[in-house]
Design an enzyme around this catalytic site. Structure first.
Site, PDB file in Angstrom:
ATOM      1  N   CYS A 112       0.815  -1.223   0.000  1.00 15.33           N
ATOM      2  CA  CYS A 112       0.000   0.000   0.000  1.00 15.33           C
ATOM      3  C   CYS A 112       0.844   1.266   0.000  1.00 15.33           C
ATOM      4  O   CYS A 112       0.326   2.360  -0.208  1.00 15.33           O
ATOM      5  CB  CYS A 112      -0.981  -0.015   1.163  1.00 15.33           C
ATOM      6  SG  CYS A 112      -2.143  -1.375   1.016  1.00 15.33           S
ATOM      7  N   HIS A 260      -3.602   7.117   2.414  1.00 10.71           N
ATOM      8  CA  HIS A 260      -3.958   5.820   1.848  1.00 10.71           C
ATOM      9  C   HIS A 260      -5.374   5.449   2.287  1.00 10.71           C
ATOM     10  O   HIS A 260      -5.806   5.790   3.398  1.00 10.71           O
ATOM     11  CB  HIS A 260      -2.935   4.763   2.300  1.00 10.71           C
ATOM     12  CG  HIS A 260      -3.350   3.384   1.908  1.00 10.71           C
ATOM     13  ND1 HIS A 260      -3.682   3.075   0.614  1.00 10.71           N
ATOM     14  CD2 HIS A 260      -3.538   2.254   2.643  1.00 10.71           C
ATOM     15  CE1 HIS A 260      -4.043   1.804   0.581  1.00 10.71           C
ATOM     16  NE2 HIS A 260      -3.966   1.286   1.790  1.00 10.71           N
ATOM     17  N   ASN A 290     -10.258  -0.384  -0.531  1.00  9.43           N
ATOM     18  CA  ASN A 290      -8.807  -0.222  -0.479  1.00  9.43           C
ATOM     19  C   ASN A 290      -8.203  -0.773  -1.775  1.00  9.43           C
ATOM     20  O   ASN A 290      -8.284  -1.972  -2.037  1.00  9.43           O
ATOM     21  CB  ASN A 290      -8.294  -1.000   0.747  1.00  9.43           C
ATOM     22  CG  ASN A 290      -6.793  -0.906   0.935  1.00  9.43           C
ATOM     23  OD1 ASN A 290      -6.070  -0.420   0.064  1.00  9.43           O
ATOM     24  ND2 ASN A 290      -6.325  -1.382   2.079  1.00  9.43           N
TER      25      ASN A 290
HETATM   26  O1  UT7 Z   1      -3.994  -1.345   3.407  1.00  9.64           O
HETATM   27  C1  UT7 Z   1      -3.078  -1.931   4.260  1.00  9.64           C
HETATM   28  C2  UT7 Z   1      -3.274  -1.539   5.635  1.00  9.64           C
HETATM   29  N1  UT7 Z   1      -4.446  -2.172   6.186  1.00  9.64           N
HETATM   30  C3  UT7 Z   1      -5.039  -1.614   7.188  1.00  9.64           C
HETATM   31  O2  UT7 Z   1      -4.627  -0.542   7.602  1.00  9.64           O
HETATM   32  C4  UT7 Z   1      -6.175  -2.330   7.881  1.00  9.64           C
HETATM   33  C5  UT7 Z   1      -6.111  -2.055   9.359  1.00  9.64           C
HETATM   34  N2  UT7 Z   1      -7.142  -2.727  10.146  1.00  9.64           N
HETATM   35  C6  UT7 Z   1      -8.440  -2.414  10.046  1.00  9.64           C
HETATM   36  O3  UT7 Z   1      -8.833  -1.590   9.231  1.00  9.64           O
HETATM   37  C7  UT7 Z   1      -9.403  -3.060  11.016  1.00  9.64           C
HETATM   38  O4  UT7 Z   1      -8.683  -3.807  11.968  1.00  9.64           O
HETATM   39  C8  UT7 Z   1     -10.461  -3.975  10.322  1.00  9.64           C
HETATM   40  C9  UT7 Z   1     -11.466  -3.115   9.556  1.00  9.64           C
HETATM   41  C10 UT7 Z   1      -9.779  -4.946   9.420  1.00  9.64           C
HETATM   42  C11 UT7 Z   1     -11.240  -4.768  11.376  1.00  9.64           C
HETATM   43  O5  UT7 Z   1     -11.834  -3.924  12.327  1.00  9.64           O
HETATM   44  P1  UT7 Z   1     -11.683  -4.261  13.892  1.00  9.64           P
HETATM   45  O6  UT7 Z   1     -12.492  -3.263  14.602  1.00  9.64           O
HETATM   46  O7  UT7 Z   1     -10.217  -4.314  14.198  1.00  9.64           O
HETATM   47  O8  UT7 Z   1     -12.385  -5.666  14.019  1.00  9.64           O
HETATM   48  P2  UT7 Z   1     -11.781  -7.086  14.481  1.00  9.64           P
HETATM   49  O9  UT7 Z   1     -10.833  -7.623  13.476  1.00  9.64           O
HETATM   50  O10 UT7 Z   1     -11.285  -6.974  15.877  1.00  9.64           O
HETATM   51  O11 UT7 Z   1     -13.072  -7.979  14.501  1.00  9.64           O
HETATM   52  C12 UT7 Z   1     -14.158  -7.685  15.371  1.00  9.64           C
HETATM   53  C13 UT7 Z   1     -15.221  -8.747  15.160  1.00  9.64           C
HETATM   54  C14 UT7 Z   1     -14.693 -10.171  15.258  1.00  9.64           C
HETATM   55  O12 UT7 Z   1     -15.690 -10.940  15.871  1.00  9.64           O
HETATM   56  P3  UT7 Z   1     -15.604 -11.326  17.442  1.00  9.64           P
HETATM   57  O13 UT7 Z   1     -14.310 -12.067  17.599  1.00  9.64           O
HETATM   58  O14 UT7 Z   1     -15.616 -10.008  18.155  1.00  9.64           O
HETATM   59  O15 UT7 Z   1     -16.830 -12.154  17.649  1.00  9.64           O
HETATM   60  C15 UT7 Z   1     -14.549 -10.599  13.817  1.00  9.64           C
HETATM   61  O16 UT7 Z   1     -14.680 -11.973  13.647  1.00  9.64           O
HETATM   62  O17 UT7 Z   1     -15.777  -8.628  13.849  1.00  9.64           O
HETATM   63  C16 UT7 Z   1     -15.707  -9.889  13.174  1.00  9.64           C
HETATM   64  N3  UT7 Z   1     -15.525  -9.649  11.749  1.00  9.64           N
HETATM   65  C17 UT7 Z   1     -16.532  -9.414  10.893  1.00  9.64           C
HETATM   66  N4  UT7 Z   1     -17.859  -9.382  11.070  1.00  9.64           N
HETATM   67  C18 UT7 Z   1     -18.617  -9.113   9.997  1.00  9.64           C
HETATM   68  C19 UT7 Z   1     -14.354  -9.561  11.065  1.00  9.64           C
HETATM   69  N5  UT7 Z   1     -14.602  -9.294   9.777  1.00  9.64           N
HETATM   70  C20 UT7 Z   1     -15.940  -9.184   9.644  1.00  9.64           C
HETATM   71  C21 UT7 Z   1     -16.792  -8.929   8.562  1.00  9.64           C
HETATM   72  N6  UT7 Z   1     -18.113  -8.896   8.776  1.00  9.64           N
HETATM   73  N7  UT7 Z   1     -16.303  -8.679   7.330  1.00  9.64           N
END
Ligand code: UT7
Length: 333
Positions: A112, A260, A290
Site C-alpha cells: 500500500c 492511503h 482499499n
Molecule cells: O492497506 C493496508 C493496511 N491495512 C489496514 O490498515 C487495515 C487495518 N485494520 C483495520 O482496518 C481493522 O482492523 C479492520 C477493519 C480490518 C477490522 O476492524 P476491527 O475493529 O479491528 O475488528 P476485528 O478484526 O477486531 O473484529 C471484530 C469482530 C470479530 O468478531 P468477534 O471475535 O468479536 O466475535 C470478527 O470476527 O468482527 C468480526 N468480523 C466481521 N464481522 C462481519 C471480522 N470481519 C468481519 C466482517 N463482517 N467482514
C-alpha cells in the site's frame, strides 16, 4: 536545479460495482459492520477476462493525455502493484507493450506504500537527469485473490480493483515552482507476516504452490487487523511530519492531505491527532474500497478533476501498508 513536476493524472476502475449488500450474499457479514469498521460502502471488481494491464492502460493514457503528451514521449514506466498480472514479468511490461516503444519499465512491490515509493524513484530519476518523463502507475486487481467466504471476510470486504497514474516531468524553468518537494520512505520487515500472502512463493520447496497450500488457503491474504491499525495510526503522523520538515513546509500551509484508503477510521484518527480540518482531507474508499498502490493516485486524479488541486497547491500524501512499509510526500503542484 531540475525540479520534478507532476503534469498529468488519470484513474480507472472497472464498471462492475459490488456493494456491501452483494457481499452479504457470499459470506456472513453486514453492510452495517463494513461501514462502521471501515467506512467502505462499495468497491469495483474486474469483469471476467479484464486484466490488470487493461486498468493500468486506461489510467496511464488519461495521465499522458492530461500532461499533453503522446505515449512515445514517456522515458520510463514505474508500476506499483502487489497483484501482478503474472508471476513474471511485471504488469509494467504488459502495459509497456500497449503503450508501444522500448522504454524501460519495472514493477515496484511495496504494497500500500508502493505508489509513494514509486514517486520517490521517479523523483530521483528526474532530478538526477536520467529521465525527463516518468509514468508512475499504481494498479491492483484484488478481487481475484481474496477469500470471498466467511473465513476470509475480515480482509475480503476491504479491497477493490482500480488503477491510478501520474506523469512526472523534469522542469528547469527558473521561474517555475512546481516540484515534488520531499519523499520519505520507511519499512519494518519484522512485521512482514502481520499482513501478507505467503503462497505461491519460492520459500516453499520443492514447489511454490501445492494442492495442500491451496486447501489451507495460504494463497489468500492474512492480516492481524488491529495490530496493523495501531501501527498505521502511529507511523502515518510521524512520516507526515517528517516529510513536511524535509520540504520546509508548515502544516497550515498544506492545502490538501491525502491518505492511503485502507480505513476511514484510520484516516480520521490521523487527521484528528494532527489537528487537520476535515475540509483539507478527502477520501474515496467509500466508493472504491482499499485499492492498495492505486489508492493515492486515484485520489489525486479525482482531486485534480474536481479542482481541489490547482497549480500552486501544496499537497501532502501519506500511506501505510504491508511490509510494514510507510511513506509520505509533499508536492507543490
Ligand atoms: O492497506 C493496508 C493496511 N491495512 C489496514 O490498515 C487495515 C487495518 N485494520 C483495520 O482496518 C481493522 O482492523 C479492520 C477493519 C480490518 C477490522 O476492524 P476491527 O475493529 O479491528 O475488528 P476485528 O478484526 O477486531 O473484529 C471484530 C469482530 C470479530 O468478531 P468477534 O471475535 O468479536 O466475535 C470478527 O470476527 O468482527 C468480526 N468480523 C466481521 N464481522 C462481519 C471480522 N470481519 C468481519 C466482517 N463482517 N467482514
Amino acid at each position: 536545479m531540475i525540479r520534478a513536476k507532476i503534469t498529468g493524472t488519470g484513474m480507472y476502475v472497472p464498471d462492475r460495482v459490488v456493494t456491501n449488500k452483494d457481499l452479504e450474499q457470499l459470506m456472513d457479514t453486514s453492510d452495517e459492520w463494513i461501514r462502521q469498521r471501515s467506512g467502505i460502502e462499495q468497491r469495483h471488481y474486474v469483469e471476467p477476462g479484464q486484466l490488470p494491464s487493461d486498468l493500468a492502460e486506461a489510467a496511464a493514457r488519461q495521465a499522458i493525455e492530461d500532461a499533453g503528451l503522446e505515449p512515445d514521449q514517456i522515458d520510463c514506466i514505474v508500476l506499483a502493484t502487489l497483484s501482478p498480472e503474472a508471476e513474471f514479468p511485471g504488469t509494467s511490461f504488459f502495459l509497456q507493450e500497449r503503450l508501444g516503444g522500448h522504454v524501460p519499465c519495472f514493477d515496484l512491490k511495496a504494497q500500500c506504500s508502493g505508489f509513494l515509493y514509486s514517486l520517490g524513484v521517479a523523483r530521483s530519476f528526474v532530478k538526477s537527469g536520467q529521465y525527463k518523463r516518468v509514468l508512475v502507475v499504481g494498479c491492483e486487481v484484488h478481487s481475484t485473490g481474496i477469500d470471498l467466504t466467511t473465513e476470509g471476510r475480515d480482509v475480503a470486504v476491504l479491497f477493490g480493483d482500480g488503477a491510478g497514474a501520474i506523469v512526472v516531468e523534469a522542469d528547469d524553468d527558473p521561474d517555475g515552482r512546481s516540484d515534488i518537494l520531499s519523499v520519505v520512505l520507511h519499512a519494518e520487515g519484522k512485521y512482514a507476516k502481520k499482513l501478507w500472502i505467503e503462497a505461491p512463493g519460492s520459500g516453499f520447496q520443492p514447489t511454490r504452490i501445492t494442492q495442500e497450500l491451496i486447501e489451507e488457503k495460504r494463497h489468500f491474504p492474512r492480516m492481524q487487523g488491529k495490530f496493523v491499525f495501531k501501527h498505521a495510526v502511529t507511523r502515518m503522523p510521524e512520516a507526515l511530519r517528517e516529510a513536511l520538515d524535509e520540504a520546509g513546509i508548515k502544516q497550515p500551509d498544506v492545502d490538501l492531505f491525502l491518505f492511503h484508503q485502507a480505513n476511514l477510521r484510520i484516516n480520521e484518527f490521523v487527521a484528528n491527532a494532527m489537528e487537520i480540518p476535515p475540509e483539507k482531507t478527502r477520501n474515496n474508499m467509500q466508493r472504491y474500497g482499499n485499492c492498495s498502490a492505486a489508492s493515492i493516485p486515484m485520489l489525486i486524479a479525482e482531486a485534480r478533476r474536481e479542482g481541489s488541486i490547482e497549480p500552486g497547491s501544496i499537497v501532502s500524501m501519506t500511506g501505510f501498508g504491508s511490509g510494514f512499509s510507510w511513506a509520505s510526500a509533499v508536492v507543490r503542484w
